[in-house]
Structure formats: structure tokens, C-alpha cells
Enzyme design. Structure first.
Site, PDB file in Angstrom:
ATOM      1  N   ARG A 242       2.745  21.846 -59.461  1.00 16.36           N
ATOM      2  CA  ARG A 242       3.031  20.459 -59.511  1.00 16.36           C
ATOM      3  C   ARG A 242       4.216  20.200 -58.527  1.00 16.36           C
ATOM      4  O   ARG A 242       4.845  21.081 -58.074  1.00 16.36           O
ATOM      5  CB  ARG A 242       3.680  20.045 -60.989  1.00 16.36           C
ATOM      6  CG  ARG A 242       2.648  19.827 -61.980  1.00 16.36           C
ATOM      7  CD  ARG A 242       1.668  18.568 -61.724  1.00 16.36           C
ATOM      8  NE  ARG A 242       0.797  18.432 -62.842  1.00 16.36           N
ATOM      9  CZ  ARG A 242      -0.428  19.114 -62.836  1.00 16.36           C
ATOM     10  NH1 ARG A 242      -0.795  19.738 -61.765  1.00 16.36           N
ATOM     11  NH2 ARG A 242      -1.169  18.409 -63.715  1.00 16.36           N
ATOM     12  N   GLU A 271       2.989  10.952 -55.663  1.00 14.24           N
ATOM     13  CA  GLU A 271       1.458  11.134 -55.134  1.00 14.24           C
ATOM     14  C   GLU A 271       0.915   9.678 -55.385  1.00 14.24           C
ATOM     15  O   GLU A 271       1.046   8.974 -56.397  1.00 14.24           O
ATOM     16  CB  GLU A 271       0.713  12.202 -56.139  1.00 14.24           C
ATOM     17  CG  GLU A 271       1.188  13.310 -55.879  1.00 14.24           C
ATOM     18  CD  GLU A 271       0.308  14.735 -56.544  1.00 14.24           C
ATOM     19  OE1 GLU A 271      -0.608  14.208 -57.184  1.00 14.24           O
ATOM     20  OE2 GLU A 271       0.777  15.860 -56.213  1.00 14.24           O
ATOM     21  N   HIS A 290      -4.142  16.757 -53.513  1.00 16.07           N
ATOM     22  CA  HIS A 290      -4.135  17.088 -54.923  1.00 16.07           C
ATOM     23  C   HIS A 290      -5.649  17.212 -55.150  1.00 16.07           C
ATOM     24  O   HIS A 290      -6.221  16.944 -56.082  1.00 16.07           O
ATOM     25  CB  HIS A 290      -3.501  16.046 -55.827  1.00 16.07           C
ATOM     26  CG  HIS A 290      -3.082  16.634 -57.035  1.00 16.07           C
ATOM     27  ND1 HIS A 290      -2.266  16.254 -58.078  1.00 16.07           N
ATOM     28  CD2 HIS A 290      -3.606  17.871 -57.854  1.00 16.07           C
ATOM     29  CE1 HIS A 290      -2.056  16.943 -58.904  1.00 16.07           C
ATOM     30  NE2 HIS A 290      -2.904  17.951 -58.906  1.00 16.07           N
TER      31      HIS A 290
END
Length: 338
Positions: A242, A271, A290
């Protein structure tokens, strides 16, 4: 013929196939949202207020939202991580939370190793050199990369994904493996010759440090300026965990000053990554949006597991991968007694 009465209502948010939606629609009234934003938040809340189940990817719930969903029994997130959901509040309200571990392990490990290869061999930087018309002669030392085979790979968090990354390194590239974990991993040590280290020793010894820990209060900014200062100046950092496991400003400073050589990042503190982030403009950084589990096969398998969790919980046969399992045990016991 009278219309079949469906006992449940389900809210579904993106990432479900037509077949999966059809399966849910066969047993429940389903409200489907391609996404949830300011334009349809009121409609989403109206549906959630009547829902028994919620399923989807990138679900974001607050205690205030849960308070407006009195019938909610199950939340099935299409992800392994659940730091975006209020676990304590869900458990307190007797709402089961299920996630989707295992099915994305190998795919995420593939992503991690792709980042390892890209950072070591400067693949994105040199691809851009060719695309921009900068390849005019033989590549010289100023563009050389670094070997992957034989380098020491440090795995911070040797769970399922960390172990899968370690196998790729040890068995595919002859890399000595160091790892951190709350407890020893004798099977990994026997299989790969992996050696357990505390974080400081691992950072100091590894040529490539790969992060695969869950995000929580203990791992927030686990890799900060002090941790980065322990790494070799020739080392690379890869993060598929993360974004907030890393102190991003400290990482940017370390990369700028050459305190570490490179970084491969699939996750970020914010993000999508802001367009003005220095990370996106640095030659020694490989960034990805991601994509750890982003393959057709894996995302479909994750969604199917979430569907199976939701259906199993609602019909009483049981979820496959509950997070707050005590809620399920308590609910199941109460159901058995009535």
C-alpha cells in the site's frame, strides 16, 4: 404465474461480469452501480439503506453510512486489503466482512517481479529513449542496467504474496532471500534457503527490497527517511503493498539525492497519482497504476470469490474467506439456536 419474491436486496459496485450479476439477480433484487461518485451518491445511499448485502471493488464506507443501512448483513470486497473499510464498526454492528485472498497471489507476485526487472534494467527509461529518438549509437555505460540474477532480495512481509515473490527470485534468478515476518517461516526457509532478518538488517543487506505487508497502524510509513538511510545506495525499492507503507516525500528525497538507486511503485499515498507528483517524472522510478491483480483472469476470479462469499453468507452455507470470522460464528450460532 406469480412473480418470485426475492428475500434479499444487494447493492453491487463495478467489477462484476454479466454472468455474476445474473447469478445474484436470480436470488436477490440487485441495484448495480458502475461507480459511485458525487453525482449518484444519493441514489447509492438510497439503495444501501435497504440492502442486505454489498459487493464491489474500491468500496468506501464510513460509520455514518453504516448507520443508514440497518438491514446490511454482509460486505464482500473484491480485494485482499480492507484498510478502506471500517472493520471495527462493521464488527460492532454484526456485519460480516469478506475479502478475496489467495486468488491474486501469483498475479501480484508477477507484477512485483516485473517492477524488479524494470527498475534493475531501466526498461521504461530506455524504452522512452528509443521512442523519443534518442538512440543514436551503441548503448554505453551511462545507460547500463544492473543484473537481477544473484542479487539479494529482501521481502518485507513474507505472507502469501511475499513468499510467491521470493520463489520467483530464488528459483528463477538464483537470488538469496532475506525476509521479515512476525514469526519464522520454516517452510520458506527449507524450500528456498530464505533467512529471517529484522527490518534494519534486511534493509542494510538487500540489493532489492520488496514490500508486501498489509497496511495498518504498525506499517504506516514503515519505510521512512531513517529506513531509507539504511539501504545501500545501489539498492532498489519495490512496493506492491500500500502506498502509505512508504513515506513518499522521504522516498522522493532519497531518490533525488542518490541515497537509493531506483524504485518500482504500483501503489501510492494518493491514488490516482497526482499529475504533478515528482515520482512520475523521475528516470529512476517505474510507476504503474495499481495493477497488481489487474489481469482478466485474476479480476474475474476475485469477483467470483466475492460473489460466493456474499451468497454463502446470505443463504447460510457460509462464506469462504471471512475477515471478521467471529461475526459469522456468532451469527451462525444464533441462527442455529432459533
Amino acid at each position: 404465474m406469480a412473480e418470485q419474491i426475492k428475500p434479499w436486496r444487494i447493492v453491487a459496485v463495478r467489477r462484476l461480469s454479466e454472468a455474476q450479476l445474473e447469478a445474484l439477480s436470480g436470488m436477490a433484487e440487485v441495484d448495480y452501480f458502475e461507480d459511485v461518485d458525487a453525482s449518484n451518491h444519493a441514489d447509492f445511499m438510497a439503495a444501501l439503506s435497504k440492502a442486505h448485502g454489498l459487493i464491489g471493488g474500491k468500496l468506501k464506507l464510513s460509520e455514518a453510512m453504516l448507520a443508514k443501512a440497518p438491514a446490511l448483513q454482509v460486505v464482500a470486497t473484491i480485494s485482499v486489503g480492507y484498510d478502506h473499510l471500517p472493520l471495527e464498526a462493521l464488527s460492532r454492528r454484526g456485519i460480516l466482512l469478506c475479502n478475496t485472498p489467495d486468488v491474486l497471489t501469483e498475479t501480484t507476485a508477477d507484477t512485483a517481479f516485473a517492477l524488479i526487472m524494470a527498475t534493475q534494467r531501466r526498461l521504461v527509461e530506455l524504452s522512452n529513449l528509443v521512442r523519443d529518438g534518442g538512440w543514436h549509437a551503441h548503448i554505453g555505460p551511462e545507460h547500463f542496467g544492473v543484473d537481477v540474477h544473484g542479487k539479494t532480495l529482501g521481502i518485507v512481509g513474507a505472507g502469501r504474496i511475499g513468499a510467491a515473490i521470493a520463489r520467483r527470485g530464488a528459483l528463477g534468478f538464483g537470488m538469496p532471500i532475506l525476509y521479515t515476518a512476525a514469526s519464522p517461516k520454516p517452510a520458506l526457509e527449507q524450500e528456498l534457503g530464505a533467512q529471517r532478518r529484522d527490518l534494519e538488517a534486511l534493509l542494510a543487506q538487500a540489493d532489492i527490497v520488496c514490500l508486501s505487508v498489509p497496511y495498518n497502524a504498525d506499517t504506516h510509513h514503515l519505510i521512512d527517511a531513517d529506513a531509507l538511510s539504511l539501504m545501500k545506495p545501489t539498492a532498489a525499492l519495490v512496493n506492491v503493498a500500500r502506498g502509505k507503507v512508504v513515506d513518499e516525500p522521504a522516498l522522493i528525497e532519497a531518490l533525488r539525492r542518490g541515497r537509493i538507486r531506483a524504485a518500482g511503485l504500483d501503489v501510492f499515498a494518493e491514488e490516482p497519482l497526482p499529475a504533478d507528483s515528482p515520482l512520475s517524472a523521475m528516470d529512476n522510478v517505474v510507476v504503474a497504476p495499481h495493477i497488481g491483480s489487474a489481469t482478466h483472469e485474476t479480476r474475474d476470479a476475485m469477483a467470483q470469490l466475492a460473489v460466493d462469499n456474499l451468497v454463502g453468507a446470505l443463504v447460510g452455507s457460509g462464506p469462504l474467506t471471512p475477515v471478521n470470522e467471529d461475526v459469522w460464528r456468532r451469527t451462525f450460532s444464533e441462527a442455529q439456536e432459533t
